[in-house]
Design an enzyme around this catalytic site. Structure first.
Site, short mmCIF file in Angstrom:
data_model
loop_
_atom_site.label_atom_id
_atom_site.label_comp_id
_atom_site.label_asym_id
_atom_site.label_seq_id
_atom_site.Cartn_x
_atom_site.Cartn_y
_atom_site.Cartn_z
N ARG A 1 -21.77 17.16 2.89
CA ARG A 1 -22.99 17.44 3.63
C ARG A 1 -22.89 17.05 5.10
NH1 ARG A 1 -27.90 15.30 0.02
NH2 ARG A 1 -28.83 17.21 0.78
N LYS B 1 -41.01 4.08 -11.46
CA LYS B 1 -39.71 4.36 -12.05
C LYS B 1 -39.47 3.41 -13.22
CE LYS B 1 -34.98 5.21 -10.39
NZ LYS B 1 -34.12 5.18 -9.18
N GLU C 1 -26.88 11.67 4.93
CA GLU C 1 -25.45 11.52 5.19
C GLU C 1 -25.07 11.96 6.60
OE1 GLU C 1 -26.06 11.82 0.78
OE2 GLU C 1 -26.75 12.97 2.52
#
Length: 635
Positions: free
Chosen positions: A395, A281, A367
């Protein structure tokens, strides 16, 4: 940008030599740093997938071969290679979306910007292809962070069930989502990263043993028969193959030759196969590579050479106020713990984690698990605070309802980025939380109007031991304090009506929700200029509706609610129901977000577009009051 400007579509890549492809990758990184630094956006993730995206578009034939990204913020390079090279308006009104957009290109299959969903999309596309007699492969690019989400594993379980559906799963493994990826899966992938690879071992064994006289071939056959056991010993990729998924990797995600070779093998396999790519990244940009927090996952406008922000934002953020108060609460109460779903820094829990490292739990992009794990902690005497973007709590609604509320558990949900957020588009506007949570029995919901109220209402929330509590606030900079001039029940009066307009009652009661307080006060000022008196109240806790509200409303001719939430089922609807239940028959106008998906733009532009500004609201309220004045008086 000599090479990049020649790329108008994926097939233009076919004409480039290996040396030109390497040069193109460098050009793309330079372009990304230069352009994204002007607008802000997801810089780090895209710097990490340059070679991977080039290889995908050389091996697969988009859009016939469907290439899907999870999450969509890693699609900038894909946009460049599919003819979208004007990044001047990235994430601004009328410009490119920061995520895949089907309105932009036929190469964008889905517009997902919530993680862990792409494998389910891909499974459905592959099943449809099979039923329609198509043999085109479906390609799903998913990060190691997104693989921490349970939905991804539900999909893998189903994908593995069919051996003859061409589906290539590319795991973009950069050890991070926002922050470093954590959990058992992360540890497994780390093991795969460090292995030399069983395939090379087996290849060596075959060559060496078959050259050994008499017993060599027999030994090799025995070795090959023990393939599965050796595979687990030398490269423990068995987790994937136990599901029935062919595994290729780990592959250097910045080696174009290796990537193309692996992807070509995967394409020819004819069934579900995982290609495990190791990427970095922020690769190629020193400021990102040296940023241990999130490798420039998402940036505002920055100086391209230093990576430093060009503007400070001019004030404190709502998130920083929460972060500071959480640390203070942590020192006061040992039972308070923090929970994050792979977003420790964005939601403001990093200072709490630094102060109390044993009391912070990062569950990954999961979540649902976060909520029910919090329920377990609350059952055992802790008070969990789960900080999450408002849109992501959608969610886990079932878990809030059945695992927390049903069990009457003290869990506090802190919803960051509530209301209109703007530049990340439809999926990131936090416009559903107050509607969704209205139907949860016993749940209490606070909408602070300023920094002082964030602190006060967070403290009130964690005092509740027998029901879930919610504190929700906006994105960006928190404005000046909005003082109360009085109190009615549990509500703060922000402005008293003053003299009436000739009737026995004041004209308008404005119920202001959270960050809409400055707008509500401006509406009152505009009404006053028209001779219309208005009271402005902040309920503070918008669920349940304050018992004093119907009585206060009865002292006015009109009730107006102003909220940065969807109008359907929001605070306005709850207030209207409370008035009906109390037999208070008054005209009510609820101002909020229309129930539609909003295109990306700045928060102010969206509020203007949907009419959630003081002038627009004041005009409608003035017309309503005028219509009441013009109506004949009943005998």
């Amino acid at each position: 940008m000599a090479l990049l400007t020649r790329i108008r579509g994926p097939r233009d890549l076919d004409r480039l030599t290996p040396g030109q492809l390497a040069a193109l990758a460098q050009e793309i990184r330079t372009f990304l740093v230069t352009e994204v630094s002007k607008t802000g956006g997801h810089l780090g993730p895209n710097l990490g997938v340059v070679e991977l995206t080039i290889a995908l578009h050389r091996v697969f034939d988009s859009p016939r071969d469907r290439i899907l990204f999870d999450t969509g913020h890693q699609s900038y390079v894909h946009k460049l290679l599919t003819g979208r090279q004007d990044f001047s308006g990235l994430r601004t009104k009328g410009g490119l979306s920061g995520y895949p957009s089907r309105a932009e290109s036929e190469h964008d299959v889905i517009e997902n910007s919530h993680a862990s969903t792409v494998l389910s999309y891909a499974d459905g596309l592959a099943k449809a292809n099979q039923l329609q007699g198509k043999h085109d492969p479906v390609v799903a690019v998913i990060g190691d962070g997104a693989l921490t989400g349970g939905m991804a594993w539900e999909a893998l379980n189903n994908i593995a069930d069919a051996k003859d559906r061409p589906l290539v799963i590319v795991v973009n493994d950069n050890e991070r989502s926002y922050s470093p990826t954590i959990g058992g899966l992360a540890n497994h992938l780390a093991t795969l990263r460090t292995t030399q690879g069983y395939e090379r071992f087996l290849s060596w064994g075959k060559d060496a043993l078959q050259r050994t006289p008499v017993v060599g071939q027999q030994l090799f056959e025995t070795l090959h028969g023990a393939k599965k056991g050796l595979k687990d010993f030398i490269a423990p990729q068995g987790m994937f193959e136990d599901l029935g998924l062919k595994y290729i990797g780990p592959i250097d995600g910045h080696d174009l030759t290796a990537l193309e070779s692996a992807l070509t093998k995967a394409r020819g396999f004819g069934g579900p196969v995982i290609v495990h790519c190791l990427t970095e990244k922020g690769r190629g940009y020193h400021a990102a590579e040296n940023n241990d927090e999130d490798r420039f996952h998402a940036v505002g406008k920055i100086h391209p050479e230093t990576g430093l922000p060009l503007q400070s934002g001019g004030g404190r953020s709502w998130t920083s106020v929460f972060a500071e108060e959480m640390v203070a609460l942590g020192h006061e109460r040992e039972d308070i713990v923090g929970i994050t779903a792979a977003m420790l820094h964005p939601v403001g829990l990093a200072p709490f984690a630094e102060a109390f490292p044993d009391r912070i739990f990062d569950v990954g992009i999961a979540e649902q698990h976060a909520v029910t794990s919090a329920a377990g902690m609350a059952t055992n005497g802790l008070h969990p605070v789960f900080a999450v973007y408002a849109t992501f709590l959608n969610r886990a609604f079932d878990q809030v309802l059945m695992d927390v509320a049903l069990h009457k558990l003290g869990v506090t949900f802190v919803l960051d980025r509530a209301g209109v957020t703007g530049d990340d588009g439809a999926s990131h506007n936090g416009m559903w939380d107050m509607s969704m949570l209205q139907i949860v029995p016993t749940l209490r919901l606070a909408a602070p109007r300023d920094a002082d109220q964030v602190r006060a209402q967070l403290r009130e929330a964690v005092e509740v031991r027998d029901a879930p509590t919610v504190v929700r606030y906006s994105k960006g900079t928190v404005g000046p304090a909005v003082p109360a001039v009085g109190r009615v029940g549990g509500m703060d009066v922000l402005r008293a009506a003053g003299e009436s307009s000739g009737a026995h009652r004041a004209d308008v009661l404005i119920v202001s929700v959270g960050a809409m307080a400055p707008t509500s006060l401006e509406v009152a000022d505009l009404l006053a200029a028209q001779g219309i008196t208005a009271t402005v109240v902040d309920p503070r806790w918008v669920k349940p509706v304050d018992q004093a509200l119907p009585g206060l409303a009865a002292e006015h001719r009109v009730v107006v609610t102003i909220e940065d939430n969807g109008r359907v089922g929001g605070v306005g609807a709850a207030v209207a129901q409370s008035l009906r239940d109390a037999d208070v028959d008054l005209p009510l106008r609820d101002f909020g977000i229309p129930q539609e998906f909003l295109d990306h733009a700045s928060r102010s532009e969206i509020l203007e577009e949907i009419g959630l500004t003081a002038p627009a609201i004041a005009r409608k309220v003035t017309a309503l009051v005028a219509s009441l004045d013009a109506a004949p008086v009943k005998a």
